[in-house]
Design an enzyme around this catalytic site. Structure first.
Site, PDB file in Angstrom:
ATOM      1  CD  GLU A 188       0.657  -7.875   9.594  1.00 27.05           C
ATOM      2  OE1 GLU A 188       0.864  -8.116   8.580  1.00 27.05           O
ATOM      3  OE2 GLU A 188      -0.433  -8.223  10.105  1.00 27.05           O
ATOM      4  CG  ASP A 241     -10.400  -2.874 -22.788  1.00 28.16           C
ATOM      5  OD1 ASP A 241     -11.318  -3.284 -22.836  1.00 28.16           O
ATOM      6  OD2 ASP A 241      -9.571  -3.638 -22.372  1.00 28.16           O
ATOM      7  N   PRO A 254       0.657  -0.879  -0.043  1.00 25.37           N
ATOM      8  CG  PRO A 254      -0.095  -1.188   2.141  1.00 25.37           C
ATOM      9  CD  PRO A 254       0.610  -2.007   1.191  1.00 25.37           C
TER      10      PRO A 254
HETATM   11 CL1  6GU Z   1      -0.392  -3.883  -3.127  1.00 21.36          CL
HETATM   12  N1  6GU Z   1      -0.844  -4.538  -0.668  1.00 21.36           N
HETATM   13  C1  6GU Z   1      -1.527  -4.329   0.386  1.00 21.36           C
HETATM   14  N2  6GU Z   1      -1.328  -5.050   1.504  1.00 21.36           N
HETATM   15  N3  6GU Z   1      -2.618  -3.601   0.583  1.00 21.36           N
HETATM   16  C2  6GU Z   1      -2.918  -2.871  -0.514  1.00 21.36           C
HETATM   17  C3  6GU Z   1      -1.999  -2.841  -1.810  1.00 21.36           C
HETATM   18  C4  6GU Z   1      -1.100  -4.017  -1.576  1.00 21.36           C
HETATM   19  N4  6GU Z   1      -2.743  -1.883  -2.601  1.00 21.36           N
HETATM   20  C5  6GU Z   1      -3.603  -1.445  -2.110  1.00 21.36           C
HETATM   21  N5  6GU Z   1      -3.836  -1.872  -0.828  1.00 21.36           N
END
Ligand code: 6GU
Length: 234
Positions: free
Chosen positions: A122, A174, A94
């Site tokens: 984490e 698309d 994230p």
């Molecule tokens: Cl790539 N990983 C995680 N754990 N949460 C996310 C993500 C990735 N992309 C958006 N939220």
């Protein structure tokens, strides 16, 4: 293209790449996708892949050693400057740059080898980043791990590889590939529960149909994704 996925949950991927366009692309030899259990690369007797964060805090952090071993095993090196041309080592997290169609297209265009590392929510020991070329997030929401994101990225990239779509034109139309959302589609029957197919689509007038589709695509985009129109300067 060869896609390798590093995960602590290999069973997550059971069957996901065995349907539809990805399955076809695999069978046609357009893409090869291998899933690897990070635990297989742990050398200690408990095959430990994570540990508590230095400095304290919640959750567990993925340890560096098994990830470096895995990368070296797959690519021959974990030194970014030594990667062969067309090699991407992607950390799914994230904290990464948001995935958009243009990133997927760039990877489909240039990459020969893609290694996807599924981070945990984490965290991953920061030293692993020295072996990573791209940090990617699939959006502003929280997932428990990078696994769903790896599926999303592998799908978005694979369908853009030459020959992956039966109808070569279909990727161009698309949503997003032209920077706006797709126009609405209709098929048989012409009337369903009192809802009619728009007359123009039955007219056979291709110019009018194109015009209508473009208007509807803009209308939809204006309604739900104004930001896309601003990006295009419309
Ligand atoms: Cl790539 N990983 C995680 N754990 N949460 C996310 C993500 C990735 N992309 C958006 N939220």
């Amino acid at each position: 293209m060869k896609i390798d996925i590093l995960t602590i949950f290999p069973e997550f991927f059971d069957g996901v790449f065995d349907v539809g366009i990805i399955r076809r692309a695999k069978l046609a030899g357009i893409v090869e996708i291998d899933v690897h259990d990070i635990r297989e690369f742990a050398r200690d007797k408990h095959r430990k892949v994570d540990d508590r964060p230095f400095g304290g805090g919640e959750g567990m952090v993925l340890k560096p050693e098994p990830l470096f071993r895995a990368i070296e095993n797959l690519l021959g090196t974990s030194d970014r400057s030594e990667y062969e041309e067309g090699t991407h080592v992607v950390m799914l997290t994230p904290r990464g740059k948001p995935l958009v169609q243009t990133n997927a297209a760039a990877i489909a265009d240039k990459a020969k080898r893609v290694l996807l590392i599924c981070g945990r929510y984490e965290g991953v020991d920061e030293r692993v980043m020295s072996a990573v070329t791209d940090e990617i997030s699939i959006g502003d929401y929280v997932l428990s791990g990078g696994e769903p994101a790896a599926v999303v990225l592998a799908d978005a990239v694979t369908r853009l590889l030459p020959g992956a779509l039966g109808n070569e034109g279909s990727a161009e139309n698309d949503s997003f590939s032209r920077g706006i959302l797709d126009y609405p589609n209709y098929t048989q029957p012409r009337e369903y529960r009192g809802m009619e197919v728009p007359e123009v689509l039955l007219s056979g007038n291709h110019e009018e149909i194109e015009k209508w589709r473009h208007e509807k695509a803009l209308e939809k985009t204006r309604g739900v994704r104004e930001d896309l129109l601003k990006e295009k300067g419309e």
